[in-house]
Design a protein around this motif. Structure first.
Motif, PDB file in Angstrom:
ATOM      1  N   VAL A 101       0.878  -1.156   0.000  1.00 15.35           N
ATOM      2  CA  VAL A 101       0.000   0.000   0.000  1.00 15.35           C
ATOM      3  C   VAL A 101       0.920   1.211   0.000  1.00 15.35           C
ATOM      4  O   VAL A 101       1.851   1.284   0.801  1.00 15.35           O
ATOM      5  CB  VAL A 101      -0.917   0.003   1.241  1.00 15.35           C
ATOM      6  CG1 VAL A 101      -1.662   1.321   1.360  1.00 15.35           C
ATOM      7  CG2 VAL A 101      -1.895  -1.168   1.183  1.00 15.35           C
ATOM      8  N   SER A 102       0.679   2.131  -0.907  1.00 18.14           N
ATOM      9  CA  SER A 102       1.618   3.240  -1.087  1.00 18.14           C
ATOM     10  C   SER A 102       0.923   4.581  -1.205  1.00 18.14           C
ATOM     11  O   SER A 102      -0.190   4.671  -1.720  1.00 18.14           O
ATOM     12  CB  SER A 102       2.453   3.026  -2.355  1.00 18.14           C
ATOM     13  OG  SER A 102       3.146   1.814  -2.313  1.00 18.14           O
ATOM     14  N   GLY A 118      -1.437   6.322  -5.398  1.00 19.58           N
ATOM     15  CA  GLY A 118      -1.103   5.109  -4.681  1.00 19.58           C
ATOM     16  C   GLY A 118      -0.383   4.147  -5.600  1.00 19.58           C
ATOM     17  O   GLY A 118      -0.054   4.489  -6.736  1.00 19.58           O
ATOM     18  N   ALA A 119      -0.186   2.916  -5.146  1.00 16.65           N
ATOM     19  CA  ALA A 119       0.420   1.886  -5.997  1.00 16.65           C
ATOM     20  C   ALA A 119      -0.559   1.471  -7.093  1.00 16.65           C
ATOM     21  O   ALA A 119      -0.161   1.151  -8.201  1.00 16.65           O
ATOM     22  CB  ALA A 119       0.829   0.676  -5.166  1.00 16.65           C
ATOM     23  N   THR A 120      -1.871   1.488  -6.771  1.00 15.12           N
ATOM     24  CA  THR A 120      -2.886   1.066  -7.732  1.00 15.12           C
ATOM     25  C   THR A 120      -3.939   2.136  -7.972  1.00 15.12           C
ATOM     26  O   THR A 120      -4.816   1.953  -8.807  1.00 15.12           O
ATOM     27  CB  THR A 120      -3.603  -0.216  -7.244  1.00 15.12           C
ATOM     28  OG1 THR A 120      -4.349   0.097  -6.065  1.00 15.12           O
ATOM     29  CG2 THR A 120      -2.618  -1.332  -6.970  1.00 15.12           C
ATOM     30  N   VAL A 121      -3.890   3.221  -7.250  1.00 16.92           N
ATOM     31  CA  VAL A 121      -4.883   4.291  -7.335  1.00 16.92           C
ATOM     32  C   VAL A 121      -4.180   5.557  -7.808  1.00 16.92           C
ATOM     33  O   VAL A 121      -3.132   5.911  -7.282  1.00 16.92           O
ATOM     34  CB  VAL A 121      -5.530   4.555  -5.946  1.00 16.92           C
ATOM     35  CG1 VAL A 121      -6.488   5.725  -5.991  1.00 16.92           C
ATOM     36  CG2 VAL A 121      -6.212   3.300  -5.418  1.00 16.92           C
ATOM     37  N   LEU A 149      -5.392  -0.939  -0.720  1.00 17.51           N
ATOM     38  CA  LEU A 149      -5.600  -2.218  -0.041  1.00 17.51           C
ATOM     39  C   LEU A 149      -6.714  -3.005  -0.725  1.00 17.51           C
ATOM     40  O   LEU A 149      -6.585  -4.211  -0.963  1.00 17.51           O
ATOM     41  CB  LEU A 149      -5.900  -2.006   1.446  1.00 17.51           C
ATOM     42  CG  LEU A 149      -6.022  -3.294   2.265  1.00 17.51           C
ATOM     43  CD1 LEU A 149      -4.740  -4.128   2.193  1.00 17.51           C
ATOM     44  CD2 LEU A 149      -6.376  -2.970   3.712  1.00 17.51           C
ATOM     45  N   HIS A 150      -7.784  -2.337  -1.066  1.00 23.57           N
ATOM     46  CA  HIS A 150      -8.902  -2.988  -1.770  1.00 23.57           C
ATOM     47  C   HIS A 150      -8.429  -3.611  -3.081  1.00 23.57           C
ATOM     48  O   HIS A 150      -8.731  -4.770  -3.386  1.00 23.57           O
ATOM     49  CB  HIS A 150      -9.997  -1.943  -2.028  1.00 23.57           C
ATOM     50  CG  HIS A 150     -11.130  -2.453  -2.833  1.00 23.57           C
ATOM     51  ND1 HIS A 150     -11.254  -2.183  -4.174  1.00 23.57           N
ATOM     52  CD2 HIS A 150     -12.183  -3.220  -2.495  1.00 23.57           C
ATOM     53  CE1 HIS A 150     -12.348  -2.775  -4.630  1.00 23.57           C
ATOM     54  NE2 HIS A 150     -12.934  -3.407  -3.628  1.00 23.57           N
ATOM     55  N   ASN A 151      -7.672  -2.867  -3.866  1.00 21.47           N
ATOM     56  CA  ASN A 151      -7.199  -3.373  -5.152  1.00 21.47           C
ATOM     57  C   ASN A 151      -6.193  -4.505  -4.978  1.00 21.47           C
ATOM     58  O   ASN A 151      -6.164  -5.443  -5.788  1.00 21.47           O
ATOM     59  CB  ASN A 151      -6.596  -2.234  -5.972  1.00 21.47           C
ATOM     60  CG  ASN A 151      -7.646  -1.233  -6.411  1.00 21.47           C
ATOM     61  OD1 ASN A 151      -8.842  -1.528  -6.438  1.00 21.47           O
ATOM     62  ND2 ASN A 151      -7.207  -0.032  -6.745  1.00 21.47           N
ATOM     63  N   LEU A 152      -5.386  -4.444  -3.927  1.00 20.64           N
ATOM     64  CA  LEU A 152      -4.434  -5.530  -3.676  1.00 20.64           C
ATOM     65  C   LEU A 152      -5.150  -6.813  -3.276  1.00 20.64           C
ATOM     66  O   LEU A 152      -4.726  -7.911  -3.646  1.00 20.64           O
ATOM     67  CB  LEU A 152      -3.421  -5.108  -2.613  1.00 20.64           C
ATOM     68  CG  LEU A 152      -2.476  -3.977  -3.044  1.00 20.64           C
ATOM     69  CD1 LEU A 152      -1.665  -3.486  -1.856  1.00 20.64           C
ATOM     70  CD2 LEU A 152      -1.571  -4.407  -4.190  1.00 20.64           C
ATOM     71  N   VAL A 153      -6.256  -6.693  -2.544  1.00 18.89           N
ATOM     72  CA  VAL A 153      -7.064  -7.874  -2.234  1.00 18.89           C
ATOM     73  C   VAL A 153      -7.593  -8.479  -3.539  1.00 18.89           C
ATOM     74  O   VAL A 153      -7.586  -9.694  -3.715  1.00 18.89           O
ATOM     75  CB  VAL A 153      -8.215  -7.523  -1.258  1.00 18.89           C
ATOM     76  CG1 VAL A 153      -9.265  -8.624  -1.219  1.00 18.89           C
ATOM     77  CG2 VAL A 153      -7.656  -7.277   0.144  1.00 18.89           C
TER      78      VAL A 153
END
Length: 168
Positions: A101-102, A118-121, A149-153
């Protein structure tokens, strides 16, 4: 531009500063890349305690204090831009081989001004020039961290979140 000081309206003030800079061809009044980079470095330092706090909250609430917050920057990137990164790593994430999470403040070489992601956002304007404005970004940083965190899940599964394992 003056803005409200209410935290629930900080995002409006950020957007006004962002769009005003686009209109005026500036970033916080600066026109030259070097001056803008100085403002970026100052913004990263202002964000630092708030970014660490947001990731620590997520670690405590979702990762049961198993994570570690690491920060670096601001530093030069391979494209000639600049970036500062705050990352929350934890054992399940590392084992799954996915990004942490970044919260990433970055000013790409070809950008008019910096952004926060973020890393994914991605992308949110980064027009922070005072500590009050940096504190106003806390809700956005919380949203970015939660979205990460949601996207990493989704990239793996819920078992990367210690607070959920065993509670289902």
């Amino acid at each position: 531009m003056t803005g409200s000081t209410a935290p629930d309206r900080a995002y409006i003030d950020t957007l006004k500063r962002h769009f005003g800079d686009l209109r005026d061809g500036t970033h916080g009044g600066a026109r030259q890349r070097g001056e803008k980079e100085e403002l970026f470095e100052a913004a990263a330092k202002l964000l630092d305690p708030h970014a660490r706090m947001v990731l620590t909250e997520l670690d405590h609430g979702m990762l049961l204090d198993s994570g570690r917050v690491e920060a670096n920057g601001p530093r030069r990137t391979s494209d000639g831009g600049m970036a500062a990164t705050w990352a929350l790593t934890w054992p399940e994430q590392q084992k799954a081989g996915i990004r942490p999470v970044s919260l990433i403040a970055h000013y790409g070489a070809g950008f008019h001004h910096p952004h926060l992601r973020g890393a994914t956002v991605s992308e949110w304007p980064l027009n922070v020039f005072t500590d009050e404005q940096a504190r106003g970004e806390i809700p956005m940083m919380r949203a970015i961290a939660a979205g990460d965190l949601h996207n990493l899940v989704f990239q793996r599964d819920y078992r990367i979140v210690p607070a959920i394992v065993g509670d289902v």
